[in-house]
Design a protein around this motif. Structure first.
Motif, PDB file in Angstrom:
ATOM      1  N   ALA A 168       0.831  -1.200   0.000  1.00  7.00           N
ATOM      2  CA  ALA A 168       0.000   0.000   0.000  1.00  7.00           C
ATOM      3  C   ALA A 168       0.869   1.255   0.000  1.00  7.00           C
ATOM      4  O   ALA A 168       0.588   2.236  -0.702  1.00  7.00           O
ATOM      5  N   LEU A 169       1.959   1.225   0.789  1.00  9.90           N
ATOM      6  CA  LEU A 169       2.891   2.351   0.788  1.00  9.90           C
ATOM      7  C   LEU A 169       3.590   2.488  -0.562  1.00  9.90           C
ATOM      8  O   LEU A 169       3.844   3.606  -1.032  1.00  9.90           O
ATOM      9  N   MET A 170       3.875   1.350  -1.199  1.00 10.64           N
ATOM     10  CA  MET A 170       4.531   1.393  -2.505  1.00 10.64           C
ATOM     11  C   MET A 170       3.630   2.056  -3.548  1.00 10.64           C
ATOM     12  O   MET A 170       4.100   2.829  -4.397  1.00 10.64           O
ATOM     13  N   GLY A 171       2.340   1.757  -3.504  1.00 12.91           N
ATOM     14  CA  GLY A 171       1.420   2.415  -4.429  1.00 12.91           C
ATOM     15  C   GLY A 171       1.424   3.917  -4.250  1.00 12.91           C
ATOM     16  O   GLY A 171       1.393   4.684  -5.232  1.00 12.91           O
ATOM     17  N   ASN A 172       1.471   4.362  -3.008  1.00 11.24           N
ATOM     18  CA  ASN A 172       1.513   5.801  -2.733  1.00 11.24           C
ATOM     19  C   ASN A 172       2.821   6.406  -3.239  1.00 11.24           C
ATOM     20  O   ASN A 172       2.843   7.514  -3.794  1.00 11.24           O
ATOM     21  N   LYS A 173       3.937   5.698  -3.049  1.00 10.92           N
ATOM     22  CA  LYS A 173       5.226   6.196  -3.531  1.00 10.92           C
ATOM     23  C   LYS A 173       5.265   6.288  -5.051  1.00 10.92           C
ATOM     24  O   LYS A 173       5.852   7.219  -5.620  1.00 10.92           O
ATOM     25  N   LEU A 174       4.641   5.317  -5.725  1.00  6.14           N
ATOM     26  CA  LEU A 174       4.603   5.361  -7.188  1.00  6.14           C
ATOM     27  C   LEU A 174       3.866   6.595  -7.684  1.00  6.14           C
ATOM     28  O   LEU A 174       4.279   7.237  -8.657  1.00  6.14           O
ATOM     29  N   GLU A 175       2.775   6.899  -7.030  1.00  8.11           N
ATOM     30  CA  GLU A 175       2.019   8.112  -7.413  1.00  8.11           C
ATOM     31  C   GLU A 175       2.866   9.362  -7.203  1.00  8.11           C
ATOM     32  O   GLU A 175       2.897  10.268  -8.050  1.00  8.11           O
ATOM     33  N   SER A 176       3.578   9.426  -6.062  1.00  7.91           N
ATOM     34  CA  SER A 176       4.414  10.597  -5.782  1.00  7.91           C
ATOM     35  C   SER A 176       5.551  10.729  -6.781  1.00  7.91           C
ATOM     36  O   SER A 176       5.992  11.830  -7.109  1.00  7.91           O
ATOM     37  N   ALA A 177       6.044   9.574  -7.275  1.00  5.52           N
ATOM     38  CA  ALA A 177       7.137   9.587  -8.254  1.00  5.52           C
ATOM     39  C   ALA A 177       6.612   9.597  -9.682  1.00  5.52           C
ATOM     40  O   ALA A 177       7.404   9.416 -10.623  1.00  5.52           O
ATOM     41  N   GLY A 178       5.323   9.786  -9.847  1.00  2.00           N
ATOM     42  CA  GLY A 178       4.738   9.742 -11.180  1.00  2.00           C
ATOM     43  C   GLY A 178       4.963  11.003 -11.970  1.00  2.00           C
ATOM     44  O   GLY A 178       5.661  11.930 -11.542  1.00  2.00           O
ATOM     45  N   ILE A 179       4.353  11.045 -13.149  1.00  4.88           N
ATOM     46  CA  ILE A 179       4.494  12.199 -14.041  1.00  4.88           C
ATOM     47  C   ILE A 179       3.125  12.849 -14.206  1.00  4.88           C
ATOM     48  O   ILE A 179       2.107  12.158 -14.312  1.00  4.88           O
ATOM     49  N   PRO A 180       3.043  14.169 -14.205  1.00  2.00           N
ATOM     50  CA  PRO A 180       1.761  14.848 -14.400  1.00  2.00           C
ATOM     51  C   PRO A 180       1.146  14.495 -15.752  1.00  2.00           C
ATOM     52  O   PRO A 180       1.818  14.535 -16.785  1.00  2.00           O
ATOM     53  N   GLY A 181      -0.112  14.131 -15.724  1.00  2.00           N
ATOM     54  CA  GLY A 181      -0.800  13.774 -16.952  1.00  2.00           C
ATOM     55  C   GLY A 181      -0.458  12.401 -17.471  1.00  2.00           C
ATOM     56  O   GLY A 181      -0.767  12.080 -18.627  1.00  2.00           O
ATOM     57  N   GLY A 182       0.171  11.551 -16.645  1.00  2.00           N
ATOM     58  CA  GLY A 182       0.563  10.225 -17.085  1.00  2.00           C
ATOM     59  C   GLY A 182       0.299   9.168 -16.039  1.00  2.00           C
ATOM     60  O   GLY A 182      -0.114   9.462 -14.912  1.00  2.00           O
ATOM     61  N   VAL A 183       0.562   7.916 -16.415  1.00  2.00           N
ATOM     62  CA  VAL A 183       0.335   6.765 -15.543  1.00  2.00           C
ATOM     63  C   VAL A 183       1.639   6.004 -15.402  1.00  2.00           C
ATOM     64  O   VAL A 183       2.289   5.671 -16.406  1.00  2.00           O
ATOM     65  N   VAL A 184       2.004   5.738 -14.152  1.00  2.00           N
ATOM     66  CA  VAL A 184       3.224   5.012 -13.842  1.00  2.00           C
ATOM     67  C   VAL A 184       2.840   3.684 -13.202  1.00  2.00           C
ATOM     68  O   VAL A 184       1.939   3.619 -12.365  1.00  2.00           O
TER      69      VAL A 184
END
Length: 399
Positions: free
Chosen positions: A293-309
């Motif tokens: 669950a924490l990893m999912g949150n970290k992925l979002e924080s490390a994501g790109i605006p307007g994109g999907v990581v």
């Protein structure tokens, strides 16, 4: 009603046929009549009134027609002659008493029915609210007072937030901020329900979604064919939801009033295992916990605006979807995502990738829909050209 009317006419006929006087001395008539009418207490009040009135009227008419009312009453042992009106009054008041008893009973039943109906309606509304906050299986456990603590394997997690939301909220009124979030989240909620996913919660501008907890609980071993099919279908729906969210906020045209920059979704998708449960004694909250669950949150924080990581675990599931989506490597400095403790110890790490649709429909559902291919690869151009040709063929057929 017909049975009571027939009885009201047959009693005088039977008495006259036996050469008896139709008079007040027939105590059996009073007792039997009261018992017969009292048996109508199970019917509704209006029906009972009709029954009583019909029986009493026919009984009087039949007695008068047979001349029973004109005969004097039989003398009592003390020599008096009670009139027939005594019997008539007794039966009349018996009918009134039975009608009142039926009315009272029916009033109580109606009141209880209304109260039960209102309580049932409120329970349904409560269930709807709870199901909107947590899975239906969890609601059933709460009703049975069972402690909710589920270990869910093979769960897809989507974490998202809005890039530029803080600056937007600082430059907007509270009504504008809430109006924007409501417009977005109402559409997101509808899309989540339509795709069979589950919204975990919203925290400010963060919107968290997971694959169905019920399906994850039913299929514990994801290596089975049923488990793999479930995960693939959930991933297909979650990726479609993610790009719907990205496109939706873009189409709304929300912008930062200060900088003029558009608001954009930033989304991270992970696959793993979580612990889920209900917290709170008065205000219930269904939440998920665990390293993934924490990893999912970290992925979002490390994501790109307007994109999907997506994480490396999700990429391993992308093979059946490679015709619809393309996975792009990220720069080394941005690719690694870690979950660490407060002391800096690494709990988990993964490699992140950018996922892109191979082609998308601009203005879906509109009259001027067109296909836009992403990327320069030959396969992408071929897919785009094929779809354009198909659309043109259908257009010519209808025109």
């Amino acid at each position: 009603i017909g049975a009571y009317v027939a009885y009201g006419a047959l009693v005088p006929v039977a008495q006259v046929a036996k050469s008896e006087k139709f008079a007040a001395s027939s105590s059996a008539l009073l007792i039997f009549s009261a018992a017969l009418v009292s048996s109508a207490g199970g019917v509704r009040f209006v029906e009972l009134c009709i029954v009583c009135t019909s029986w009493f009227a026919v009984w009087n008419v039949a007695g008068a027609a047979l001349g029973g009312f004109l005969l004097p009453g039989e003398p009592t042992p003390d020599g008096r002659h009670p009139g027939l009106h005594t019997l008539i009054l007794l039966i009349f008041f018996t009918l009134v008493a039975v009608a009142y008893a039926s009315y009272t009973a029916e009033f109580a039943k109606r009141r209880n029915y209304i109260l039960l109906d209102r309580m049932h309606t409120q329970m349904l509304r409560t269930d709807e609210l709870l199901v909107g906050m947590m899975p239906s299986s969890v609601v059933a456990k709460l009703k049975q007072e069972v402690k909710v603590a589920d270990d869910l394997h093979g769960v897809l997690l989507l974490y998202s937030d809005i890039k530029g939301f803080t600056a937007f909220s600082n430059a907007s009124t509270p009504n504008e901020v809430m109006g924007m979030l409501k417009a977005l989240y109402d559409d997101f909620d509808a899309a989540v329900d339509r795709r069979g996913l589950f919204k975990v919660q919203t925290i400010g501008d963060a919107y968290i979604v997971m694959s169905s907890p019920e399906e994850a609980a039913q299929v514990r071993d994801q290596r089975t064919s049923a488990g793999q099919a479930r995960v693939q279908e959930s991933l297909r729906e979650m990726l479609a939801l993610a790009f719907d969210m990205v496109e939706h906020i873009r189409s709304q045209g929300f912008r930062n009033r200060t900088t003029g920059e558009p608001l954009r979704m930033r989304i991270g998708i992970h696959y793993g295992r979580v612990t889920a449960g209900v917290l709170g004694a008065k205000k219930f909250r269904y939440d998920i916990f665990g390293t993934d669950a924490l990893m999912g949150n970290k992925l979002e924080s490390a994501g790109i605006p307007g994109g999907v990581v997506i994480s490396e675990e999700v990429r391993a599931l992308m093979r059946p979807l490679e015709n619809a989506y393309r996975v792009v490597d990220r720069p080394a400095e941005d690719a690694e995502v870690r979950v660490t403790t407060d002391t800096g110890d690494v709990l988990a790490s993964t490699t992140s990738y950018v996922v892109e649709p191979r082609f998308r429909m601009e203005n879906p559902g509109g009259a001027a829909s067109s296909v836009v291919a992403d990327g320069d690869e030959g396969t992408d151009d071929l897919v785009a050209d094929t779809v354009v040709a198909a659309v043109g063929t259908v257009t010519e057929a209808f025109t």
